[in-house]
Design a protein around this motif. Structure first.
Motif, PDB file in Angstrom:
ATOM      1  N   ASP A 179      83.853  61.762 -70.261  1.00 49.17           N
ATOM      2  CA  ASP A 179      84.892  61.257 -69.478  1.00 49.17           C
ATOM      3  C   ASP A 179      85.896  60.731 -70.148  1.00 49.17           C
ATOM      4  O   ASP A 179      85.946  59.289 -70.448  1.00 49.17           O
ATOM      5  CB  ASP A 179      84.190  60.030 -68.283  1.00 49.17           C
ATOM      6  CG  ASP A 179      85.272  59.377 -67.465  1.00 49.17           C
ATOM      7  OD1 ASP A 179      86.588  60.296 -67.178  1.00 49.17           O
ATOM      8  OD2 ASP A 179      84.995  58.438 -67.037  1.00 49.17           O
ATOM      9  N   GLY A 198      88.257  58.188 -68.673  1.00 49.63           N
ATOM     10  CA  GLY A 198      87.815  56.664 -68.318  1.00 49.63           C
ATOM     11  C   GLY A 198      87.493  55.757 -69.430  1.00 49.63           C
ATOM     12  O   GLY A 198      87.236  54.907 -69.324  1.00 49.63           O
ATOM     13  N   ASN A 209      84.820  50.497 -72.048  1.00 48.56           N
ATOM     14  CA  ASN A 209      84.300  51.939 -71.886  1.00 48.56           C
ATOM     15  C   ASN A 209      84.538  52.831 -73.137  1.00 48.56           C
ATOM     16  O   ASN A 209      85.351  53.658 -73.308  1.00 48.56           O
ATOM     17  CB  ASN A 209      85.109  52.514 -70.753  1.00 48.56           C
ATOM     18  CG  ASN A 209      84.503  51.812 -69.517  1.00 48.56           C
ATOM     19  OD1 ASN A 209      83.583  51.552 -69.052  1.00 48.56           O
ATOM     20  ND2 ASN A 209      85.605  51.446 -68.628  1.00 48.56           N
ATOM     21  N   ARG A 218      78.066  56.623 -67.089  1.00 41.93           N
ATOM     22  CA  ARG A 218      78.991  55.488 -66.691  1.00 41.93           C
ATOM     23  C   ARG A 218      80.323  55.878 -66.981  1.00 41.93           C
ATOM     24  O   ARG A 218      80.454  56.775 -67.876  1.00 41.93           O
ATOM     25  CB  ARG A 218      78.684  54.154 -67.147  1.00 41.93           C
ATOM     26  CG  ARG A 218      79.107  53.888 -68.582  1.00 41.93           C
ATOM     27  CD  ARG A 218      78.973  52.380 -68.956  1.00 41.93           C
ATOM     28  NE  ARG A 218      79.576  52.107 -70.235  1.00 41.93           N
ATOM     29  CZ  ARG A 218      79.607  51.166 -71.039  1.00 41.93           C
ATOM     30  NH1 ARG A 218      78.812  49.983 -70.347  1.00 41.93           N
ATOM     31  NH2 ARG A 218      80.238  51.019 -72.216  1.00 41.93           N
ATOM     32  N   LYS A 219      81.406  55.188 -66.288  1.00 48.17           N
ATOM     33  CA  LYS A 219      82.629  55.575 -66.517  1.00 48.17           C
ATOM     34  C   LYS A 219      83.015  55.490 -67.886  1.00 48.17           C
ATOM     35  O   LYS A 219      82.907  54.696 -68.831  1.00 48.17           O
ATOM     36  CB  LYS A 219      83.621  54.678 -65.621  1.00 48.17           C
ATOM     37  CG  LYS A 219      85.058  54.915 -65.814  1.00 48.17           C
ATOM     38  CD  LYS A 219      85.929  53.819 -64.817  1.00 48.17           C
ATOM     39  CE  LYS A 219      87.415  54.235 -64.928  1.00 48.17           C
ATOM     40  NZ  LYS A 219      88.085  53.584 -63.919  1.00 48.17           N
ATOM     41  N   ILE A 226      78.794  61.341 -68.985  1.00 43.13           N
ATOM     42  CA  ILE A 226      78.408  61.317 -67.585  1.00 43.13           C
ATOM     43  C   ILE A 226      77.520  62.573 -67.208  1.00 43.13           C
ATOM     44  O   ILE A 226      77.441  63.617 -67.970  1.00 43.13           O
ATOM     45  CB  ILE A 226      79.725  61.444 -66.755  1.00 43.13           C
ATOM     46  CG1 ILE A 226      80.382  62.586 -66.687  1.00 43.13           C
ATOM     47  CG2 ILE A 226      80.260  59.998 -66.636  1.00 43.13           C
ATOM     48  CD1 ILE A 226      81.312  62.669 -65.629  1.00 43.13           C
ATOM     49  N   LEU A 286      81.951  65.248 -63.166  1.00 40.45           N
ATOM     50  CA  LEU A 286      82.793  63.957 -62.412  1.00 40.45           C
ATOM     51  C   LEU A 286      83.443  64.295 -61.214  1.00 40.45           C
ATOM     52  O   LEU A 286      83.436  63.691 -60.159  1.00 40.45           O
ATOM     53  CB  LEU A 286      83.804  63.671 -63.586  1.00 40.45           C
ATOM     54  CG  LEU A 286      84.465  62.140 -63.232  1.00 40.45           C
ATOM     55  CD1 LEU A 286      83.553  61.496 -62.836  1.00 40.45           C
ATOM     56  CD2 LEU A 286      85.445  61.863 -64.070  1.00 40.45           C
ATOM     57  N   LYS A 291      84.280  59.957 -57.187  1.00 42.93           N
ATOM     58  CA  LYS A 291      83.934  60.363 -58.535  1.00 42.93           C
ATOM     59  C   LYS A 291      82.395  60.028 -59.046  1.00 42.93           C
ATOM     60  O   LYS A 291      81.785  59.129 -58.718  1.00 42.93           O
ATOM     61  CB  LYS A 291      84.982  59.767 -59.625  1.00 42.93           C
ATOM     62  CG  LYS A 291      86.146  60.440 -59.170  1.00 42.93           C
ATOM     63  CD  LYS A 291      87.245  59.907 -60.426  1.00 42.93           C
ATOM     64  CE  LYS A 291      88.843  60.309 -60.043  1.00 42.93           C
ATOM     65  NZ  LYS A 291      89.729  59.801 -60.945  1.00 42.93           N
ATOM     66  N   TYR A 319      80.733  59.084 -61.593  1.00 41.87           N
ATOM     67  CA  TYR A 319      80.592  58.496 -62.845  1.00 41.87           C
ATOM     68  C   TYR A 319      79.204  58.075 -62.911  1.00 41.87           C
ATOM     69  O   TYR A 319      78.521  58.276 -64.307  1.00 41.87           O
ATOM     70  CB  TYR A 319      81.349  57.063 -62.897  1.00 41.87           C
ATOM     71  CG  TYR A 319      83.029  57.289 -62.825  1.00 41.87           C
ATOM     72  CD1 TYR A 319      83.673  57.864 -63.900  1.00 41.87           C
ATOM     73  CD2 TYR A 319      83.789  56.584 -61.673  1.00 41.87           C
ATOM     74  CE1 TYR A 319      84.975  57.954 -63.847  1.00 41.87           C
ATOM     75  CE2 TYR A 319      84.967  56.855 -61.923  1.00 41.87           C
ATOM     76  CZ  TYR A 319      85.611  57.491 -62.922  1.00 41.87           C
ATOM     77  OH  TYR A 319      87.185  57.464 -62.744  1.00 41.87           O
ATOM     78  N   THR A 320      78.401  57.569 -62.280  1.00 40.44           N
ATOM     79  CA  THR A 320      76.908  57.186 -62.288  1.00 40.44           C
ATOM     80  C   THR A 320      76.098  57.829 -61.149  1.00 40.44           C
ATOM     81  O   THR A 320      76.547  57.728 -60.141  1.00 40.44           O
ATOM     82  CB  THR A 320      76.709  55.644 -62.178  1.00 40.44           C
ATOM     83  OG1 THR A 320      77.865  55.033 -63.058  1.00 40.44           O
ATOM     84  CG2 THR A 320      75.405  55.149 -62.342  1.00 40.44           C
TER      85      THR A 320
END
Length: 769
Positions: free
Chosen positions: A196, A199, A323, A357-358, A362, A483, A606, A608-609
């Protein structure tokens, strides 16, 4: 791009030797035909095939001629973008050097002398050769190898030659590209994941030249998100110049930088302790290993040539970011330690908690499509593949090209490989030591090439089968992204030009010719099949045993797509794919942000997780049992050393090149006609080398002549030139004689964990002509 002025006849007229004029009928419109100033045109959604990114577009067709390609604003993956290569797809369609009809070799292999034949004559030639070969090998189907590069239809190609024909010897681009990255990620966190980039707020890139060699949505995300960017590269690339911090390290020493980052994160307790406690396996082993080896910043400075204080500053900033992401990259294997380097990158991300995570790696939630099932015969006399011998993991799907080639050439394989089917894979240019590849192909009894262009490899074939370009065919619907998952469909823009065919039509015709004759070969040597014949009769033994190679092609591609989509989704999805080329659940919520950029998924939708069980594996027991390091480790042989008066040669590519697939594209050659060797300007001055001088570069296996480009953007002990040039096929009128081929002089060493070619371990000398 402005409307093309050239007449249709000029587009389609041929060269004297190989080309002939052919009329193309208009494709059936998928959208309403429009009229503007008496010009009738239609637009058709398609998916690009000019590189591995697969952006979506709309093609404008006027009187049966494609006149313009535009980006598709509906596709989340490509973000309403079409790069220079994507725009040049129109030239790939109308290149006058295209392969236009089936050819059979009449001269010596490699001399380019062919005769035009019908499709049936080509299929018959192949059938007769294969029957003879399989008779000699007593139905060992693996004597027929086959390969396919990255792209759509690969799985279907494997179904035909692996599932139906029965060969175990399939090879793809993985072992000369990304297999160490994919394997290291899969083995460490249980999935290859997706990065990602958009992000992330702190991004480290090792070697991937995102702003210059491959412009994709990752590149656009980097520009839009404006995160802190750190670039490690022996060469000051365009990406390096755009970075907040550029670290010019020695080639092949990225692992040392990563090991030092892990050391600093552990000793200063910068890592995410909660994440490590919940998800890490064998963290204490990793900690003990890293600390006992004393991978300090000062130690890493001696390996990488990066000051210790900069290594420490980058590490602290990375772990302090919200991030952070150490970008895993899309680049070929560089060194023997590449797998351990990739493992270390994944572990750094994990130590920062940047998994699932973002802004991290991912797992996402890709849209699943059902597979088309076929009945595959079982061939009792077929032997297993041999190219993974001595390799720890490897890829049973795509193998190890250099190990395969070595065993064929040295005749140390357990059985001879006598035939090869090659599609979307320019073997004569895409792997180190071209001379050895030529020798391998010369040893074959039959070489068949499916291609759009008369590449160097096509000129080594016994039979050339002209495949149509991606704008002339429909392909099976494909699922993209994790994503922001979506479906995309490559619709046919116009009918195939000349006598070219889609891969599906080529395999259908080949299957019709091969099925019964090869079944009869099996009957002679397979006792179980003989018993089945007595029990069921020939007709049932053939059909129920799966020996009909055309099983997948009882319906055309459009019918297969419609059936698959309607059985899984509904008619609205099908219509969206035909009219817009794309479908995803939130298309109605797509919003234009600014300057034709869009938000495709609502932020809260989205992926992300996602909820899933996984562990970060620090210690790989299989590596230890095989005599390799179970955790990322620096070995003395990893040190950067270059003999006196020599240079380490490194390679890469320009935005205008997709390996060698675009080498003859005149639109792209207008941007970058040839390649030059980068050499440090002070070193060049000492040797009397000026810009534009012809120089001879010599390695342990060969030499090339190329123009010099002295510059202060490369280290004194390193030289670089781009891949994708130096074609020897005289039928490529825009590419022949332009530049030099890097793989002519890169030596063919490969690492033993995935069997991948190591592209940056060749030392060379350089002198002015």
């Amino acid at each position: 791009m402005k409307k093309i002025e050239t007449s249709r006849r000029k587009f389609l007229q041929g060269t004297v030797s190989l080309c002939i004029y052919a009329t193309a009928s208009m494709a059936t419109p998928l959208t309403t035909t429009k009229t503007s100033a008496s010009i009738k045109f239609k637009t058709t959604p398609y998916v690009c095939n000019m590189c591995r990114n697969k952006c979506a577009g709309f093609a404008r067709v006027e009187d049966g001629v494609v006149t313009k390609l535009d980006p598709n604003p509906y596709f989340p993956k490509s973000r309403n973008m079409l790069c220079p290569k994507g725009n040049a797809g129109i030239q790939a369609l109308y290149d006058t050097d295209r392969l236009k009809y089936p050819l059979i070799r009449i001269g010596e292999r490699g001399d380019g002398r062919y005769k035009r034949v019908t499709w049936d004559e080509a299929y018959t030639y192949i059938k007769e050769k294969l029957v003879t070969i399989l008779e000699e090998q007593k139905d060992n189907r693996s004597t027929i190898a086959y390969c396919n590069g990255e792209g759509f239809n690969k799985d279907e190609y494997i179904q035909f030659f692996g599932g139906k024909l029965g060969s175990a010897n399939f090879l793809d681009e993985g072992s000369i590209c990304l297999n160490t990255k994919l394997g290291a990620t899969q083995l460490t966190i249980g999935d290859i994941g997706e990065m990602d980039v958009a992000g992330s707020d702190y991004l480290i890139i090792s070697g991937a030249n995102r702003y210059e060699s491959l412009i994709t949505p990752d590149s656009i995300d980097m520009l839009q998100s404006q995160q802190k960017l750190v670039v490690l590269d022996p060469r000051c690339t365009m990406t390096a110049m755009k970075a907040d911090t550029y670290l010019p390290l020695n080639p092949g020493t990225d692992l040392a930088f990563c090991l030092s980052m892990i050391y600093i994160a552990i000793t200063e307790e910068l890592y995410d302790k909660a994440y490590v406690k919940n998800y890490f396996e064998d963290f204490e082993k990793l900690k003990e290993h890293i600390l006992s080896e004393h991978y300090t910043a000062k130690w890493a400075e001696g390996k990488t040539h990066i000051p210790a204080e900069k290594i420490e500053a980058v590490t602290r900033a990375f772990f302090a970011a919200k991030n952070p992401l150490y970008y895993l990259g899309r680049r070929s294997v560089w060194s023997q330690n590449d797998f351990q380097f990739r493992r270390a990158m994944v572990l750094i991300n994990a130590l920062a908690g940047s998994i699932n995570r973002k802004g991290g790696i991912i797992f996402g939630n890709p849209i699943k499509l059902p597979k088309e099932e076929i009945t595959e015969p079982y061939y009792n006399n077929t032997q297993d593949r041999f190219d993974l011998e001595g390799i720890v993991y490897g890829s049973r799907k795509g193998g190890s090209w250099l190990n395969f080639r070595e065993k064929v050439v040295t005749q140390t394989a357990p059985y001879p490989v006598q035939a090869m089917f090659i599609r979307k894979h320019n073997l004569m240019q895409n792997m180190p030591n071209i001379t050895k590849t030529k020798k391998m192909l010369e040893m074959m009894e039959l070489v068949v090439v499916l291609d759009t262009m008369p590449s160097d490899t096509a000129m080594m074939a016994d039979v050339i089968l002209p495949e149509c370009t991606y704008l002339e065919r429909e392909d099976m619907v494909v699922s993209f992204n994790r994503l922001e998952p979506s479906l995309a469909l490559r619709n046919k823009v116009i009918d195939p030009l000349y006598e070219s065919k889609s891969m599906q039509d080529i395999l259908k015709g080949l299957g019709e010719k091969l099925s019964k004759p090869l079944f009869k070969v099996s009957l002679k040597y397979d006792e179980e099949l003989q018993e089945s014949l007595q029990e069921l009769g020939e007709k049932r033994a053939f059909s129920e045993g799966g020996y009909d190679f055309t099983e997948l092609y009882k319906e055309d591609i459009s019918s297969r797509n419609k059936k698959l989509i309607l059985s899984t989704f509904d008619e609205k999805v099908y219509l969206s794919l035909k009219e817009k080329g794309v479908w995803y659940p939130y298309m109605k919520e797509r919003k234009e942000r600014q300057n034709y950029l869009y938000d495709y998924y609502p932020e809260e939708k989205k992926y992300y997780t996602v909820s899933r069980d996984y562990k970060v594996k620090c210690y790989l027991k299989k590596l230890a049992l095989s005599g390799f390091d179970a955790m990322p480790t620096w070995r003395e042989g990893d040190d950067f050393k270059v003999p006196k008066d020599s240079f380490r040669m490194i390679t890469g590519r320009y935005i205008t090149s997709t390996q060698t697939a675009t080498t003859n594209n005149s639109m792209l050659r207008d941007i970058q006609e040839s390649n030059s060797v980068w050499i440090n300007d002070k070193v060049a001055k000492e040797r009397g080398i000026k810009q534009g001088d012809k120089v001879i570069i010599t390695s342990g296996i060969a030499r090339v002549i190329i123009e010099a480009y002295p510059t202060n953007k490369i280290a004194p002990e390193v030289v670089w030139f781009a891949h994708g040039f130096g074609s020897n096929s005289m039928e490529l009128s825009h590419a022949f004689g332009k530049g030099a081929s890097d793989n002519m002089i890169i030596e063919d060493s490969f690492e033993k964990i995935y069997g991948c070619a190591t592209m940056h371990e060749t030392n060379v000398t350089i002198r002015r002509v």
